[in-house]
Scaffold this active site. Structure first.
Site, PDB file in Angstrom:
ATOM      1  N   GLY A  30       7.355  -5.832   1.003  1.00  0.00           N
ATOM      2  CA  GLY A  30       7.301  -4.642   0.006  1.00  0.00           C
ATOM      3  C   GLY A  30       8.428  -4.249  -0.819  1.00  0.00           C
ATOM      4  O   GLY A  30       9.534  -4.710  -0.230  1.00  0.00           O
TER       5      GLY A  30
ATOM      6  N   LEU B  72      10.051  -1.438  -1.055  1.00  0.00           N
ATOM      7  CA  LEU B  72      11.048  -0.494  -0.182  1.00  0.00           C
ATOM      8  C   LEU B  72      11.488  -1.386   1.186  1.00  0.00           C
ATOM      9  O   LEU B  72      12.660  -1.506   1.452  1.00  0.00           O
ATOM     10  CB  LEU B  72      10.438   0.411   0.525  1.00  0.00           C
TER      11      LEU B  72
ATOM     12  N   ASP C 148      -0.013  -8.924  11.594  1.00  0.00           N
ATOM     13  CA  ASP C 148      -0.976  -8.099  11.061  1.00  0.00           C
ATOM     14  C   ASP C 148      -0.849  -6.461  11.741  1.00  0.00           C
ATOM     15  O   ASP C 148      -0.884  -6.442  12.752  1.00  0.00           O
ATOM     16  CB  ASP C 148      -2.302  -8.505  11.584  1.00  0.00           C
TER      17      ASP C 148
ATOM     18  N   TYR D 265      -5.253   8.623  -1.495  1.00  0.00           N
ATOM     19  CA  TYR D 265      -3.700   8.041  -1.190  1.00  0.00           C
ATOM     20  C   TYR D 265      -2.989   9.140  -0.286  1.00  0.00           C
ATOM     21  O   TYR D 265      -2.441   8.994   0.910  1.00  0.00           O
ATOM     22  CB  TYR D 265      -3.106   7.604  -2.120  1.00  0.00           C
TER      23      TYR D 265
ATOM     24  N   LYS E  52      -1.931   9.371   3.723  1.00  0.00           N
ATOM     25  CA  LYS E  52      -0.541   9.469   4.262  1.00  0.00           C
ATOM     26  C   LYS E  52      -0.423  10.832   4.964  1.00  0.00           C
ATOM     27  O   LYS E  52       0.677  10.595   6.055  1.00  0.00           O
ATOM     28  CB  LYS E  52       0.292   9.798   3.033  1.00  0.00           C
TER      29      LYS E  52
END
Length: 300
Positions: free
Chosen positions: A10, A12, A41, A129, A133
């Protein structure tokens, strides 16, 4: 010293792997697995245990997560797995193998009504989202009480596809020339991924030396922009027309985007040698330029 970076494919994660180059690093990926990364995974306990048992890392960093609304809205169960369950499983495995653990979270755990937010401010996410988180933070604390949690805002940097960051997606819209409305209410604090990764390395180093930083830390750029302001800035920098970009309130009116989640970061520089601050105006042009075609010059 050995490090394992989960989610290394990704935006970051790629920067974090580079920032940890002074260690022996194993980066993992799954759906975007590429050469040089271990295919793991992060929602499968056996995969995680097998990798950590083999590598015996000193530090583990979790960059796994799905922040793109178009993805998590279409596959909510899968997105929850990647944002919550993966965090718990990685934290549990890191604790069992004796590694120090750093988990990446988000400014979206806050509602955006009363900035700036300190690490001890009460979370109150307004969208799915943000709730995921926050659940991930709680799962990490329960599974690995000594873990460090770093909350970050929206990130930018060189990308593999335009939608990988908000900034490059906005650049694509500026260059496309089609009429579009961009929110001019909700404020973001775009932070370069390399800067955030350097902070991750500094935190990891402090943890490995037994320095206590508190459970949660914040890092963010200091300058805020709306999506519309970023679009105008991009157009002005490259001499492009922005006549097709209209200021709107779409994100704010929907009620599922916080207005201003500015993070108070003063505690972290006091505990660490501060990372190099990257100025947005200097850093964004090379990041967005590849995504401006087909662009049209501004009319005089």
């Amino acid at each position: 010293m050995r490090a394992v970076i989960f989610g290394a494919s990704g935006r970051l994660g790629r920067s974090v792997v580079h920032a940890f180059a002074d260690m022996t690093v194993t980066g993992t990926a799954f759906s975007r697995s590429t050469s040089g990364l271990a295919t793991v995974d992060a929602t499968a306990a056996d995969d995680i245990e097998r990798l950590l048992g083999r590598d015996q890392p000193d530090v583990v960093v979790n960059c796994v997560g799905e922040r793109r609304p178009a993805v998590w809205a279409g596959a909510p169960a899968q997105a929850r797995d990647r944002n919550v369950d993966a965090a718990r499983l990685i934290a549990e495995a890191a604790r069992r193998c004796g590694a120090r653990f750093l988990h990446i979270s988000s400014d979206y755990v806050f509602d955006g009504k009363t900035p700036p937010y300190r690490p001890g401010s009460l979370p109150n996410p307004v969208n799915t989202y943000g709730r995921w988180k926050l659940l991930a933070e709680e799962a990490v604390r329960a599974a690995c009480p000594d873990a460090a949690i770093l909350r970050l805002p929206v990130l930018y940097g060189p990308v593999q596809f335009a939608a990988e960051t908000n900034l490059t997606e906005i650049a694509r819209q500026v260059g496309a020339g089609a009429r579009v409305e961009l929110d001019d209410v909700c404020v973001r604090y775009p932070t370069h991924a390399d800067e955030a990764a350097e902070v991750c390395r500094l935190i990891a180093g402090a943890l490995l030396h037994g320095q206590h930083l508190g459970t949660v830390a914040h890092w963010s750029a200091e300058q805020g922009f709306t999506k519309y302001q970023m679009a105008r800035l991009i157009a002005r920098r490259f001499g492009l027309s922005a006549d097709h970009i209209r200021a709107g309130e779409a994100d704010a009116v929907s009620g599922d985007r916080p207005i201003d989640c500015r993070l108070d970061c003063q505690d972290l520089p006091a505990a660490l040698h501060p990372a190099r601050r990257r100025l947005f105006h200097a850093e964004f042009p090379p990041v967005v330029e590849p995504w401006l075609l087909p662009a049209r010059p501004a009319t005089s």
